[in-house]
Write a protein that holds these residues in place. Structure first.
Motif, mmCIF file in Angstrom:
data_model
loop_
_atom_site.group_PDB
_atom_site.id
_atom_site.type_symbol
_atom_site.label_atom_id
_atom_site.label_comp_id
_atom_site.label_asym_id
_atom_site.label_seq_id
_atom_site.Cartn_x
_atom_site.Cartn_y
_atom_site.Cartn_z
ATOM 1 N N VAL A 21 0.762 -1.081 -0.018
ATOM 2 C CA VAL A 21 0.164 0.228 -0.013
ATOM 3 C C VAL A 21 0.809 1.232 0.061
ATOM 4 O O VAL A 21 0.363 2.357 0.011
ATOM 5 N N GLY A 22 2.252 1.093 0.228
ATOM 6 C CA GLY A 22 3.080 2.410 0.259
ATOM 7 C C GLY A 22 2.995 3.045 1.685
ATOM 8 O O GLY A 22 2.634 2.553 2.450
ATOM 9 N N ILE A 23 3.319 4.185 1.888
ATOM 10 C CA ILE A 23 3.436 4.814 3.005
ATOM 11 C C ILE A 23 2.002 5.540 3.183
ATOM 12 O O ILE A 23 1.712 6.507 2.258
ATOM 13 N N GLY A 24 1.344 5.159 4.189
ATOM 14 C CA GLY A 24 0.259 5.733 4.587
ATOM 15 C C GLY A 24 -0.386 5.145 5.999
ATOM 16 O O GLY A 24 0.564 4.659 6.724
ATOM 17 N N ALA A 25 -1.661 5.337 6.264
ATOM 18 C CA ALA A 25 -2.232 5.000 7.502
ATOM 19 C C ALA A 25 -1.942 3.242 7.794
ATOM 20 O O ALA A 25 -1.502 3.185 9.025
ATOM 21 N N GLN A 26 -2.046 2.549 7.117
ATOM 22 C CA GLN A 26 -1.741 1.120 7.188
ATOM 23 C C GLN A 26 -0.253 0.907 7.761
ATOM 24 O O GLN A 26 0.106 0.025 8.404
ATOM 25 N N PHE A 27 0.527 1.445 6.826
ATOM 26 C CA PHE A 27 1.762 1.305 7.250
ATOM 27 C C PHE A 27 2.322 1.819 8.501
ATOM 28 O O PHE A 27 2.948 1.021 9.331
ATOM 29 N N TRP A 28 2.042 3.159 8.804
ATOM 30 C CA TRP A 28 2.183 3.659 10.153
ATOM 31 C C TRP A 28 1.543 2.756 11.422
ATOM 32 O O TRP A 28 2.101 2.449 12.406
ATOM 33 N N LEU A 29 0.273 2.080 11.047
ATOM 34 C CA LEU A 29 -0.356 1.228 11.914
ATOM 35 C C LEU A 29 0.359 0.198 12.078
ATOM 36 O O LEU A 29 0.533 -0.467 13.413
ATOM 37 N N ASN A 30 0.934 -0.431 11.095
ATOM 38 C CA ASN A 30 1.627 -1.697 11.085
ATOM 39 C C ASN A 30 3.018 -1.356 11.940
ATOM 40 O O ASN A 30 3.605 -2.367 12.748
ATOM 41 N N ILE A 31 3.657 -0.224 11.672
ATOM 42 C CA ILE A 31 5.001 -0.039 12.511
ATOM 43 C C ILE A 31 4.610 0.092 13.910
ATOM 44 O O ILE A 31 5.374 -0.508 14.840
ATOM 45 N N LEU A 32 3.336 0.542 14.405
ATOM 46 C CA LEU A 32 2.976 0.789 15.752
ATOM 47 C C LEU A 32 2.780 -0.796 16.280
ATOM 48 O O LEU A 32 3.380 -0.970 17.387
ATOM 49 N N LEU A 33 2.015 -1.447 15.452
ATOM 50 C CA LEU A 33 1.652 -2.720 15.799
ATOM 51 C C LEU A 33 3.037 -3.597 16.219
ATOM 52 O O LEU A 33 3.232 -4.650 17.041
ATOM 53 N N THR A 34 3.879 -3.767 15.151
ATOM 54 C CA THR A 34 5.381 -4.328 15.274
ATOM 55 C C THR A 34 5.778 -3.932 16.454
ATOM 56 O O THR A 34 6.637 -4.541 17.029
ATOM 57 N N ILE A 35 6.069 -2.614 16.727
ATOM 58 C CA ILE A 35 6.921 -2.143 18.125
ATOM 59 C C ILE A 35 6.184 -2.821 19.253
ATOM 60 O O ILE A 35 6.693 -3.287 20.263
ATOM 61 N N LEU A 36 4.777 -2.808 19.347
ATOM 62 C CA LEU A 36 4.212 -3.197 20.439
ATOM 63 C C LEU A 36 4.152 -4.700 20.679
ATOM 64 O O LEU A 36 4.138 -5.244 21.725
#
Length: 52
Positions: A21-36
């Motif tokens: 999907v590129g850099i967007g809301a889904q990307f940032w949400l996934n980074i947050l989930l991966t960190i958590l």
């Protein structure tokens, strides 16, 4: 191609989402989930890839 993206999503979840999907809301949400937690990031990445 989706099989390759799913394998990438298992190894590096944000990269799999970025390729889909590129850099967007889904990307940032996934980074947050991966960190958590690594597994929520994987589940989200596979969901995003399978949804499209």
């Amino acid at each position: 191609m989706d099989i390759v993206r799913i394998i990438i999503a298992i190894l590096l979840p944000p990269l799999g989402v970025f390729l889909q999907v590129g850099i967007g809301a889904q990307f940032w949400l996934n980074i947050l989930l991966t960190i958590l937690g690594y597994f929520p990031g994987i589940i989200h990445a596979v969901y995003v890839i399978a949804k499209r």
